[in-house]
Write an enzyme that holds these catalytic residues in place. Structure first.
Site, PDB file in Angstrom:
ATOM      1  N   ARG A 113      15.062  44.818  42.899  1.00  0.00           N
ATOM      2  CA  ARG A 113      16.430  44.305  43.036  1.00  0.00           C
ATOM      3  C   ARG A 113      17.178  45.029  44.158  1.00  0.00           C
ATOM      4  NH1 ARG A 113      19.370  44.600  37.536  1.00  0.00           N
ATOM      5  NH2 ARG A 113      20.982  43.546  38.731  1.00  0.00           N
ATOM      6  N   GLN A 119      31.474  42.324  37.020  1.00  0.00           N
ATOM      7  CA  GLN A 119      30.287  42.679  36.236  1.00  0.00           C
ATOM      8  C   GLN A 119      29.111  42.918  37.168  1.00  0.00           C
ATOM      9  OE1 GLN A 119      30.088  39.758  32.639  1.00  0.00           O
ATOM     10  NE2 GLN A 119      31.369  38.844  34.198  1.00  0.00           N
ATOM     11  N   ASN A 120      29.307  42.630  38.461  1.00  0.00           N
ATOM     12  CA  ASN A 120      28.194  42.727  39.409  1.00  0.00           C
ATOM     13  C   ASN A 120      27.940  44.176  39.795  1.00  0.00           C
ATOM     14  OD1 ASN A 120      28.314  40.005  39.248  1.00  0.00           O
ATOM     15  ND2 ASN A 120      29.261  39.687  41.245  1.00  0.00           N
ATOM     16  N   VAL A 121      26.673  44.500  39.976  1.00  0.00           N
ATOM     17  CA  VAL A 121      26.297  45.869  40.349  1.00  0.00           C
ATOM     18  C   VAL A 121      25.897  45.945  41.824  1.00  0.00           C
ATOM     19  CG1 VAL A 121      25.583  46.450  37.988  1.00  0.00           C
ATOM     20  CG2 VAL A 121      23.874  45.520  39.584  1.00  0.00           C
ATOM     21  N   ASP A 122      26.050  44.813  42.568  1.00  0.00           N
ATOM     22  CA  ASP A 122      25.498  44.747  43.926  1.00  0.00           C
ATOM     23  C   ASP A 122      26.355  45.437  44.986  1.00  0.00           C
ATOM     24  OD1 ASP A 122      27.561  42.839  44.415  1.00  0.00           O
ATOM     25  OD2 ASP A 122      26.254  41.184  43.835  1.00  0.00           O
ATOM     26  N   HIS A 168      29.885  47.215  34.932  1.00  0.00           N
ATOM     27  CA  HIS A 168      28.487  47.508  34.613  1.00  0.00           C
ATOM     28  C   HIS A 168      27.864  48.508  35.590  1.00  0.00           C
ATOM     29  CE1 HIS A 168      28.318  43.440  32.254  1.00  0.00           C
ATOM     30  NE2 HIS A 168      28.913  44.395  31.600  1.00  0.00           N
ATOM     31  N   CYS A 183      21.423  61.122  35.524  1.00  0.00           N
ATOM     32  CA  CYS A 183      20.370  61.879  34.855  1.00  0.00           C
ATOM     33  C   CYS A 183      20.072  61.221  33.511  1.00  0.00           C
ATOM     34  CB  CYS A 183      20.816  63.331  34.659  1.00  0.00           C
ATOM     35  SG  CYS A 183      19.559  64.284  33.765  1.00  0.00           S
ATOM     36  N   CYS A 205      15.978  63.856  38.717  1.00  0.00           N
ATOM     37  CA  CYS A 205      17.379  64.310  38.784  1.00  0.00           C
ATOM     38  C   CYS A 205      17.401  65.559  39.666  1.00  0.00           C
ATOM     39  CB  CYS A 205      17.887  64.636  37.373  1.00  0.00           C
ATOM     40  SG  CYS A 205      19.441  65.573  37.376  1.00  0.00           S
ATOM     41  N   PRO A 244      30.691  26.123  38.976  1.00  0.00           N
ATOM     42  CA  PRO A 244      30.187  24.731  39.047  1.00  0.00           C
ATOM     43  C   PRO A 244      29.722  24.208  37.697  1.00  0.00           C
ATOM     44  CG  PRO A 244      28.688  26.257  40.191  1.00  0.00           C
ATOM     45  CD  PRO A 244      29.889  27.051  39.785  1.00  0.00           C
TER      46      PRO A 244
HETATM   47  P1  OAD Z   1      25.124  34.827  34.544  1.00  0.00           P
HETATM   48  O1  OAD Z   1      23.805  34.662  35.235  1.00  0.00           O
HETATM   49  O2  OAD Z   1      25.143  34.867  33.054  1.00  0.00           O
HETATM   50  O3  OAD Z   1      26.092  33.651  34.975  1.00  0.00           O
HETATM   51  C1  OAD Z   1      26.272  33.296  36.325  1.00  0.00           C
HETATM   52  C2  OAD Z   1      27.311  32.198  36.369  1.00  0.00           C
HETATM   53  O4  OAD Z   1      27.544  31.892  37.719  1.00  0.00           O
HETATM   54  C3  OAD Z   1      26.887  30.895  35.665  1.00  0.00           C
HETATM   55  O5  OAD Z   1      27.918  30.459  34.793  1.00  0.00           O
HETATM   56  C4  OAD Z   1      26.709  29.920  36.830  1.00  0.00           C
HETATM   57  O6  OAD Z   1      27.112  28.589  36.463  1.00  0.00           O
HETATM   58  C5  OAD Z   1      27.659  30.503  37.850  1.00  0.00           C
HETATM   59  N1  OAD Z   1      27.324  30.169  39.247  1.00  0.00           N
HETATM   60  C6  OAD Z   1      26.114  29.944  39.795  1.00  0.00           C
HETATM   61  N2  OAD Z   1      26.228  29.721  41.105  1.00  0.00           N
HETATM   62  C7  OAD Z   1      27.551  29.824  41.390  1.00  0.00           C
HETATM   63  C8  OAD Z   1      28.308  29.712  42.579  1.00  0.00           C
HETATM   64  N3  OAD Z   1      27.736  29.451  43.777  1.00  0.00           N
HETATM   65  N4  OAD Z   1      29.660  29.879  42.491  1.00  0.00           N
HETATM   66  C9  OAD Z   1      30.256  30.153  41.308  1.00  0.00           C
HETATM   67  N5  OAD Z   1      29.577  30.267  40.160  1.00  0.00           N
HETATM   68  C10 OAD Z   1      28.261  30.110  40.192  1.00  0.00           C
HETATM   69  O7  OAD Z   1      25.797  36.121  35.165  1.00  0.00           O
HETATM   70  P2  OAD Z   1      27.053  36.958  34.653  1.00  0.00           P
HETATM   71  O8  OAD Z   1      28.022  36.100  33.925  1.00  0.00           O
HETATM   72  O9  OAD Z   1      27.538  37.761  35.783  1.00  0.00           O
HETATM   73  O10 OAD Z   1      24.980  42.508  32.367  1.00  0.00           O
HETATM   74  O11 OAD Z   1      26.347  37.916  33.616  1.00  0.00           O
HETATM   75  C11 OAD Z   1      27.134  38.868  32.967  1.00  0.00           C
HETATM   76  C12 OAD Z   1      26.306  40.059  32.652  1.00  0.00           C
HETATM   77  O12 OAD Z   1      25.158  39.678  31.912  1.00  0.00           O
HETATM   78  C13 OAD Z   1      25.713  40.781  33.859  1.00  0.00           C
HETATM   79  O13 OAD Z   1      26.588  41.712  34.441  1.00  0.00           O
HETATM   80  C14 OAD Z   1      24.543  41.466  33.263  1.00  0.00           C
HETATM   81  C15 OAD Z   1      24.009  40.259  32.565  1.00  0.00           C
HETATM   82  O14 OAD Z   1      23.007  40.389  31.739  1.00  0.00           O
HETATM   83  C16 OAD Z   1      24.256  43.627  32.268  1.00  0.00           C
HETATM   84  O15 OAD Z   1      23.309  43.866  32.989  1.00  0.00           O
HETATM   85  C17 OAD Z   1      24.758  44.572  31.208  1.00  0.00           C
END
Ligand code: OAD
Length: 250
Positions: A74, A105-108, A123, A131, A156, A222
């Site tokens: 990743r 919530q993004n880690v990027d 997150h 560590c 670490c 979307p």
């Molecule tokens: P998800 O993969 O659950 O959801 C991504 C959302 O983005 C979906 O609802 C898609 O419909 C939407 N999507 C896709 N393409 C898009 C675009 N071009 N523009 C706008 N929306 C779009 O990801 P998250 O909701 O971020 O947690 O997930 C939340 C958390 O669950 C993450 O931070 C991670 C994950 O498991 C941990 O790792 C603890």
């Protein structure tokens, strides 16, 4: 009455441009146009593991090498990604509004790279390490942009024990300062939730809390989510398209 997309974009632009306090909650969809795979829509699963089976303390305890290989994969794909127009518009708003707060919530790290002020990471960051045994000498997390570590898990630097990714895994607590910041940010004039499936709490609760504290709520996604029907304005467009068209109207 079903409103047209143009009408929804006009309303969103009006509400945002007249707001004094703006809160934005983002998820993986905001980075989709940069080439970062979403979690629940990912078709290119790494070695057919589901993220839910790797992003846990139990998985790391059982097999730290495999968890680290996934994170290296990743890290290498995110290292090649650039912020997109959605990140850029949000960065512009963060400088335009004196009381702007973005919770991701993004880690990027793409919001930070786009120049967004006042980002709260729920997150953690994929570019941080911590560590694994929480030794007394190490800070809670430290930054390390290495993509290929010479050995896994990397050590670490303080105790020589295993280091782990500085992210929040399933079953782990969100950092207290992020929870406090989110609570404060839920008191706002407008709360915009972009590109998240809103399935993971407590992040998914921020927009609902903001709505019940009087904010106008806007969703950009979307696809329909569990929150769509409860939003004041739901815009069924990709983040780049919606945010660019809103910014042009402001
Ligand atoms: P998800 O993969 O659950 O959801 C991504 C959302 O983005 C979906 O609802 C898609 O419909 C939407 N999507 C896709 N393409 C898009 C675009 N071009 N523009 C706008 N929306 C779009 O990801 P998250 O909701 O971020 O947690 O997930 C939340 C958390 O669950 C993450 O931070 C991670 C994950 O498991 C941990 O790792 C603890």
């Amino acid at each position: 009455m079903k409103r047209s997309i143009e009408d929804l974009l006009d309303r969103a632009a009006h509400v945002i441009s007249t707001a004094r306090t703006v809160t934005v909650v983002t998820g993986a969809g905001v980075s989709a146009a940069s080439g970062v795979p979403t979690f629940r829509g990912a078709t290119d699963l790494w070695k057919s593991f589901r993220p839910e089976d790797l992003a846990t303390p139990e998985a790391f305890a059982r097999d730290p090498g495999t968890v680290w290989e996934w994170y290296q994969w990743r890290r290498s794909s995110i290292a090649d990604c650039r912020p997109n127009r959605a990140h850029e518009v949000l960065a512009v708003w963060s400088r335009r509004y004196p009381r702007f707060h973005l919770i991701t919530q993004n880690v990027d790290g793409l919001h930070e790279r786009a120049g967004t002020a006042d980002v709260t990471r729920f997150h953690g960051s994929i570019w941080d390490l911590q560590c694994a045994v929480a030794c007394a000498g190490a800070p809670r997390t430290w930054s390390d942009h290495t993509v290929e570590f010479p050995r896994l898990p990397p050590p670490c630097p303080h105790c020589g024990g295993p280091a782990r990714p500085g992210v929040v895994w399933f079953g782990e607590a969100i950092p207290a300062e992020a929870i406090i910041a989110a609570h404060r940010a839920s008191l706002c004039d407008v709360c915009i939730v972009v590109g998240t499936s809103s399935q993971v709490y407590p992040a998914a609760g921020i927009v609902t809390a903001a709505g019940s504290r009087g904010a106008t709520t806007i969703e950009i996604n979307p696809e329909t989510t569990a929150l769509t029907r409860a939003m004041d304005i739901s815009i069924a467009l990709p983040a780049v398209d919606a945010l660019d068209r809103i910014e042009w109207r402001m």
